[in-house]
Design a protein around this motif. Structure first.
Motif, PDB file in Angstrom:
ATOM      1  N   THR A 116      -3.149  -2.155  -2.326  1.00 17.36           N
ATOM      2  CA  THR A 116      -2.780  -3.343  -3.089  1.00 17.36           C
ATOM      3  C   THR A 116      -2.664  -4.526  -2.135  1.00 17.36           C
ATOM      4  O   THR A 116      -2.505  -4.346  -0.921  1.00 17.36           O
ATOM      5  CB  THR A 116      -1.442  -3.126  -3.803  1.00 17.36           C
ATOM      6  OG1 THR A 116      -0.420  -2.922  -2.823  1.00 17.36           O
ATOM      7  CG2 THR A 116      -1.501  -1.937  -4.751  1.00 17.36           C
ATOM      8  N   PRO A 117      -2.735  -5.735  -2.648  1.00 19.41           N
ATOM      9  CA  PRO A 117      -2.582  -6.899  -1.775  1.00 19.41           C
ATOM     10  C   PRO A 117      -1.247  -6.920  -1.030  1.00 19.41           C
ATOM     11  O   PRO A 117      -1.184  -7.317   0.134  1.00 19.41           O
ATOM     12  CB  PRO A 117      -2.709  -8.083  -2.728  1.00 19.41           C
ATOM     13  CG  PRO A 117      -3.528  -7.574  -3.852  1.00 19.41           C
ATOM     14  CD  PRO A 117      -3.145  -6.132  -3.999  1.00 19.41           C
ATOM     15  N   MET A 118      -0.174  -6.477  -1.690  1.00 17.85           N
ATOM     16  CA  MET A 118       1.134  -6.468  -1.022  1.00 17.85           C
ATOM     17  C   MET A 118       1.157  -5.465   0.126  1.00 17.85           C
ATOM     18  O   MET A 118       1.686  -5.757   1.198  1.00 17.85           O
ATOM     19  CB  MET A 118       2.236  -6.145  -2.028  1.00 17.85           C
ATOM     20  CG  MET A 118       3.619  -6.136  -1.385  1.00 17.85           C
ATOM     21  SD  MET A 118       4.068  -7.691  -0.599  1.00 17.85           S
ATOM     22  CE  MET A 118       4.698  -8.578  -1.964  1.00 17.85           C
ATOM     23  N   ASN A 119       0.580  -4.289  -0.069  1.00 12.40           N
ATOM     24  CA  ASN A 119       0.544  -3.299   1.012  1.00 12.40           C
ATOM     25  C   ASN A 119      -0.285  -3.796   2.186  1.00 12.40           C
ATOM     26  O   ASN A 119       0.076  -3.589   3.349  1.00 12.40           O
ATOM     27  CB  ASN A 119      -0.006  -1.968   0.511  1.00 12.40           C
ATOM     28  CG  ASN A 119       0.979  -1.236  -0.371  1.00 12.40           C
ATOM     29  OD1 ASN A 119       2.160  -1.555  -0.399  1.00 12.40           O
ATOM     30  ND2 ASN A 119       0.487  -0.278  -1.112  1.00 12.40           N
ATOM     31  N   MET A 120      -1.394  -4.427   1.893  1.00 16.69           N
ATOM     32  CA  MET A 120      -2.228  -4.969   2.966  1.00 16.69           C
ATOM     33  C   MET A 120      -1.489  -6.090   3.702  1.00 16.69           C
ATOM     34  O   MET A 120      -1.538  -6.177   4.935  1.00 16.69           O
ATOM     35  CB  MET A 120      -3.558  -5.479   2.417  1.00 16.69           C
ATOM     36  CG  MET A 120      -4.424  -4.384   1.822  1.00 16.69           C
ATOM     37  SD  MET A 120      -4.736  -3.014   2.941  1.00 16.69           S
ATOM     38  CE  MET A 120      -5.782  -3.793   4.130  1.00 16.69           C
ATOM     39  N   ALA A 121      -0.801  -6.955   2.963  1.00 14.22           N
ATOM     40  CA  ALA A 121      -0.056  -8.046   3.597  1.00 14.22           C
ATOM     41  C   ALA A 121       1.069  -7.498   4.472  1.00 14.22           C
ATOM     42  O   ALA A 121       1.277  -7.975   5.594  1.00 14.22           O
ATOM     43  CB  ALA A 121       0.508  -8.981   2.532  1.00 14.22           C
ATOM     44  N   LEU A 122       1.781  -6.501   3.992  1.00 10.67           N
ATOM     45  CA  LEU A 122       2.855  -5.901   4.786  1.00 10.67           C
ATOM     46  C   LEU A 122       2.305  -5.223   6.039  1.00 10.67           C
ATOM     47  O   LEU A 122       2.929  -5.270   7.103  1.00 10.67           O
ATOM     48  CB  LEU A 122       3.645  -4.904   3.941  1.00 10.67           C
ATOM     49  CG  LEU A 122       4.502  -5.526   2.835  1.00 10.67           C
ATOM     50  CD1 LEU A 122       5.119  -4.423   1.974  1.00 10.67           C
ATOM     51  CD2 LEU A 122       5.567  -6.427   3.409  1.00 10.67           C
ATOM     52  N   PRO A 131      -7.163   7.426  -4.812  1.00 14.84           N
ATOM     53  CA  PRO A 131      -6.476   7.096  -3.557  1.00 14.84           C
ATOM     54  C   PRO A 131      -6.604   5.619  -3.165  1.00 14.84           C
ATOM     55  O   PRO A 131      -5.790   5.110  -2.405  1.00 14.84           O
ATOM     56  CB  PRO A 131      -7.157   7.982  -2.516  1.00 14.84           C
ATOM     57  CG  PRO A 131      -7.701   9.121  -3.287  1.00 14.84           C
ATOM     58  CD  PRO A 131      -8.075   8.557  -4.618  1.00 14.84           C
ATOM     59  N   LEU A 132      -7.604   4.929  -3.697  1.00 15.28           N
ATOM     60  CA  LEU A 132      -7.762   3.514  -3.378  1.00 15.28           C
ATOM     61  C   LEU A 132      -6.739   2.626  -4.079  1.00 15.28           C
ATOM     62  O   LEU A 132      -6.636   1.446  -3.777  1.00 15.28           O
ATOM     63  CB  LEU A 132      -9.177   3.049  -3.736  1.00 15.28           C
ATOM     64  CG  LEU A 132     -10.307   3.671  -2.922  1.00 15.28           C
ATOM     65  CD1 LEU A 132     -11.650   3.175  -3.426  1.00 15.28           C
ATOM     66  CD2 LEU A 132     -10.140   3.355  -1.455  1.00 15.28           C
TER      67      LEU A 132
END
Length: 89
Positions: free
Chosen positions: A48-54, A43-44
């Motif tokens: 991703t960096p993109m999901n966190m940035a969004l 589940p981790l």
């Protein structure tokens, strides 16, 4: 933060240092835990960096819109009234 000239009294660390230490501690824990958890850690993979940035941009945009609406309401209110008296009238 002011420089502490009296060495007998410790000062609190700055907020940047505290946040950096927390980030490093969580990162090290995740790096150590990934091989130990194996398939339980799948589940981790969503983090991703993109999901966190969004997520950060989305929350920031919502906060901006809420603050802008509050500012517009305050700007539209007549100058001599407070929020409680404007609603009572």
């Amino acid at each position: 933060m002011q420089k502490n000239t009296d060495l007998s009294k410790p000062t609190a660390p700055c907020q940047v240092c505290v946040r950096t230490r927390i980030f490093l501690a969580v990162s090290i824990c995740l790096i150590v835990a990934m091989p130990l958890l194996g398939d339980k850690a799948t589940p981790l993979t969503v983090l991703t960096p993109m999901n966190m940035a969004l997520t950060i941009v989305g929350i920031g945009s919502l906060a901006f819109i809420a603050r802008w609406i509050a500012w517009r309401r305050d700007a539209a209110r007549p100058k001599g009234t407070s929020p409680s008296t404007a609603e009572d009238a």
